[in-house]
Design an enzyme around this catalytic site. Structure first.
Site, PDB file in Angstrom:
ATOM      1  N   LYS A 111     -28.835  29.292 -27.595  1.00 57.15           N
ATOM      2  CA  LYS A 111     -28.126  28.807 -28.791  1.00 57.15           C
ATOM      3  C   LYS A 111     -26.803  28.169 -28.387  1.00 57.15           C
ATOM      4  O   LYS A 111     -26.420  27.142 -28.937  1.00 57.15           O
ATOM      5  CB  LYS A 111     -27.844  29.953 -29.772  1.00 57.15           C
ATOM      6  CG  LYS A 111     -29.103  30.596 -30.293  1.00 57.15           C
ATOM      7  CD  LYS A 111     -29.309  30.329 -31.766  1.00 57.15           C
ATOM      8  CE  LYS A 111     -30.685  30.851 -32.134  1.00 57.15           C
ATOM      9  NZ  LYS A 111     -31.100  30.597 -33.472  1.00 57.15           N
ATOM     10  N   LYS A 193     -41.561  27.545 -27.135  1.00 54.89           N
ATOM     11  CA  LYS A 193     -42.218  28.660 -27.824  1.00 54.89           C
ATOM     12  C   LYS A 193     -42.530  28.302 -29.284  1.00 54.89           C
ATOM     13  O   LYS A 193     -41.707  27.657 -29.942  1.00 54.89           O
ATOM     14  CB  LYS A 193     -41.246  29.849 -27.778  1.00 54.89           C
ATOM     15  CG  LYS A 193     -41.772  31.150 -28.315  1.00 54.89           C
ATOM     16  CD  LYS A 193     -40.685  32.210 -28.337  1.00 54.89           C
ATOM     17  CE  LYS A 193     -39.804  32.077 -29.563  1.00 54.89           C
ATOM     18  NZ  LYS A 193     -39.017  33.269 -29.911  1.00 54.89           N
ATOM     19  N   LYS A 196     -40.672  30.824 -35.603  1.00 57.27           N
ATOM     20  CA  LYS A 196     -40.527  30.802 -37.057  1.00 57.27           C
ATOM     21  C   LYS A 196     -39.517  29.751 -37.478  1.00 57.27           C
ATOM     22  O   LYS A 196     -39.543  29.259 -38.592  1.00 57.27           O
ATOM     23  CB  LYS A 196     -39.985  32.152 -37.546  1.00 57.27           C
ATOM     24  CG  LYS A 196     -40.890  33.325 -37.337  1.00 57.27           C
ATOM     25  CD  LYS A 196     -40.220  34.581 -37.921  1.00 57.27           C
ATOM     26  CE  LYS A 196     -40.603  35.836 -37.185  1.00 57.27           C
ATOM     27  NZ  LYS A 196     -39.473  36.515 -36.566  1.00 57.27           N
TER      28      LYS A 196
HETATM   29  P1  TYM Z   1     -39.128  38.300 -33.422  1.00 59.97           P
HETATM   30  O1  TYM Z   1     -39.132  38.603 -34.878  1.00 59.97           O
HETATM   31  O2  TYM Z   1     -38.498  37.027 -32.971  1.00 59.97           O
HETATM   32  O3  TYM Z   1     -40.596  38.342 -32.873  1.00 59.97           O
HETATM   33  C1  TYM Z   1     -41.435  39.452 -33.141  1.00 59.97           C
HETATM   34  C2  TYM Z   1     -42.409  39.673 -32.006  1.00 59.97           C
HETATM   35  O4  TYM Z   1     -43.243  38.513 -31.830  1.00 59.97           O
HETATM   36  C3  TYM Z   1     -43.166  38.073 -30.475  1.00 59.97           C
HETATM   37  N1  TYM Z   1     -43.251  36.598 -30.470  1.00 59.97           N
HETATM   38  C4  TYM Z   1     -44.142  35.899 -29.759  1.00 59.97           C
HETATM   39  N2  TYM Z   1     -45.125  36.287 -28.913  1.00 59.97           N
HETATM   40  C5  TYM Z   1     -45.879  35.317 -28.358  1.00 59.97           C
HETATM   41  N3  TYM Z   1     -45.698  33.991 -28.600  1.00 59.97           N
HETATM   42  C6  TYM Z   1     -44.739  33.552 -29.441  1.00 59.97           C
HETATM   43  N4  TYM Z   1     -44.588  32.259 -29.678  1.00 59.97           N
HETATM   44  C7  TYM Z   1     -43.911  34.534 -30.064  1.00 59.97           C
HETATM   45  N5  TYM Z   1     -42.875  34.460 -30.945  1.00 59.97           N
HETATM   46  C8  TYM Z   1     -42.492  35.733 -31.170  1.00 59.97           C
HETATM   47  C9  TYM Z   1     -41.802  38.547 -29.984  1.00 59.97           C
HETATM   48  O5  TYM Z   1     -41.751  38.625 -28.576  1.00 59.97           O
HETATM   49  C10 TYM Z   1     -41.705  39.898 -30.653  1.00 59.97           C
HETATM   50  O6  TYM Z   1     -42.414  40.881 -29.932  1.00 59.97           O
HETATM   51  N6  TYM Z   1     -35.365  41.212 -31.855  1.00 59.97           N
HETATM   52  C11 TYM Z   1     -36.782  41.189 -32.186  1.00 59.97           C
HETATM   53  C12 TYM Z   1     -37.144  42.179 -33.291  1.00 59.97           C
HETATM   54  C13 TYM Z   1     -36.744  43.558 -32.970  1.00 59.97           C
HETATM   55  C14 TYM Z   1     -37.439  44.475 -32.126  1.00 59.97           C
HETATM   56  C15 TYM Z   1     -36.670  45.667 -32.138  1.00 59.97           C
HETATM   57  C16 TYM Z   1     -38.606  44.377 -31.369  1.00 59.97           C
HETATM   58  C17 TYM Z   1     -35.644  44.185 -33.456  1.00 59.97           C
HETATM   59  N7  TYM Z   1     -35.606  45.452 -32.945  1.00 59.97           N
HETATM   60  C18 TYM Z   1     -37.065  46.794 -31.403  1.00 59.97           C
HETATM   61  C19 TYM Z   1     -38.992  45.500 -30.632  1.00 59.97           C
HETATM   62  C20 TYM Z   1     -38.235  46.677 -30.655  1.00 59.97           C
HETATM   63  C21 TYM Z   1     -37.135  39.789 -32.653  1.00 59.97           C
HETATM   64  O7  TYM Z   1     -36.284  39.037 -33.056  1.00 59.97           O
HETATM   65  O8  TYM Z   1     -38.479  39.521 -32.623  1.00 59.97           O
END
Ligand code: TYM
Length: 330
Positions: A111, A193, A196
């Protein structure tokens, strides 16, 4: 039984990347582990949000977790913002994180490199809140896509640091990243990647996309001009991404798909991927509509909050005692 925890933030609508990289793993593990899955909505406010959208995305995320197959009888589903202990422990861990280690987090660096304006302090410190989410429940394992691995590693470091300074406090967690599908790429820019927050909607498949729209997105996915079907993510990232999507949705190994498509063209492969995505979304969305209509979401989250809340309450009380933040005798 070993404990496993993970979460997704309801910043936008859930993507096929979230399903393949994260949710698919949760399903695989829910019979063999004590699974805690939550909605990381306190993480969603690290960027500007529209409150109405956030609320809708949160409800959709819960319904989609269930539509994907998470069973509330086996898995504890809860809402982060309902448990104030997360931000409490988040602050404690922020005070144990170094500026340098937070500055090294790739998401934050990306970012900054893009010089996006209005980067909040929350976006900078959010890995400490994520560490709190994990360490609160003494999770042994954290299934995530590859982009979140670095954050789980920070949680490990914080657990070790804390245990060293104050005595045994947290289980040191391990990230679990899937062998296939740990990073699903944008369909329009396959070196980036699938996300969202992607600006080009053609690059992303939302789990709530009209299935026929998703089919078109696959058919217009960017590939290359080599014309050979093989798995080579470096030189043919778009094709490798399509093979990964098909393999993840069909459970057929990539090698076997590649063999089947020898002598065929990209159009043939795209058609099969498009059908797999179309069928997957149609089934998923039918279940999603059923769950929304059942009106059971609130009940399920309440039960999950109660179960998770008991653990969180005890954990934070213990950590406060360790830190000298409580003056009462137990
Ligand atoms: P977030 O919401 O960005 O993504 C959620 C999960 O989806 C996976 N992911 C992907 N995997 C494969 N290909 C992609 N294009 C892709 N985009 C997203 C992410 O790796 C993730 O596993 N900070 C975290 C949320 C969080 C969390 C936690 C996760 C908060 N606290 C504690 C695990 C444990 C996040 O922003 O994920």
């Amino acid at each position: 039984m070993k404990r496993m925890l993970s979460g997704i933030k309801p910043t936008g609508r859930l993507t096929l990347g979230n399903y393949i990289g994260a949710i698919r793993q949760f399903l695989e593990y829910q019979n063999d582990y004590e699974l805690f899955i939550f909605i990381a909505n306190m993480h969603a406010i690290t960027v500007p949000i529209d409150p109405k959208e956030l609320k809708q995305n949160t409800k959709d995320l819960i319904a989609l977790y269930m539509a994907c197959g998470l069973d509330s009888e086996k898995t504890t589903l809860f809402l982060q913002s309902d448990l104030p202990q997360h931000t409490e422990l988040g602050w404690i861990l922020t005070c144990h994180s170094y500026m340098g280690e937070l500055q090294r987090m790739t998401q934050y660096k990306d970012k900054c490199a893009k010089q996006e304006s209005g980067i909040t302090a929350g976006l900078f410190t959010y890995p400490a809140l994520m560490a709190a989410d994990i360490l609160m429940y003494d999770a042994d394992y954290v299934p995530v896509g590859v982009d979140q691995k670095q954050h789980v590693e920070l949680a490990r470091n914080l657990a070790e640091r804390f245990n060293h300074r104050y005595g045994d406090s947290f289980v040191v967690p391990e990230p679990i990243v899937p062998k296939v599908g740990a990073k699903i790429m944008s369909l329009q820019n396959p070196t980036k990647k699938m996300s969202k927050s992607e600006e080009n909607p053609k690059g992303t498949i939302d789990l709530l996309d009209e299935p026929s729209v998703a089919r078109k997105k696959i058919m217009s996915a960017v590939t290359d001009s080599l014309g050979i079907i093989q798995y080579d993510p470096e030189n043919q990232p778009g094709l490798a991404n399509l093979l990964t999507i098909l393999s993840s949705l069909s459970n057929e190994p990539i090698d076997s798909i590649v063999n089947r498509f020898q002598g065929k063209g990209y159009g043939d492969l795209k058609k099969e991927v498009a059908e797999a995505v179309y069928n997957f979304l149609s089934e998923l969305q039918a279940k999603y509509r059923e769950i929304i209509a059942s009106g059971k979401i609130d009940e399920i989250i309440q039960a999950g909050n109660e179960k998770a809340g008991k653990i969180a309450y005890k954990k934070v009380a213990k950590i406060k005692r360790k830190l000298g933040l409580s003056i009462q005798k137990r």
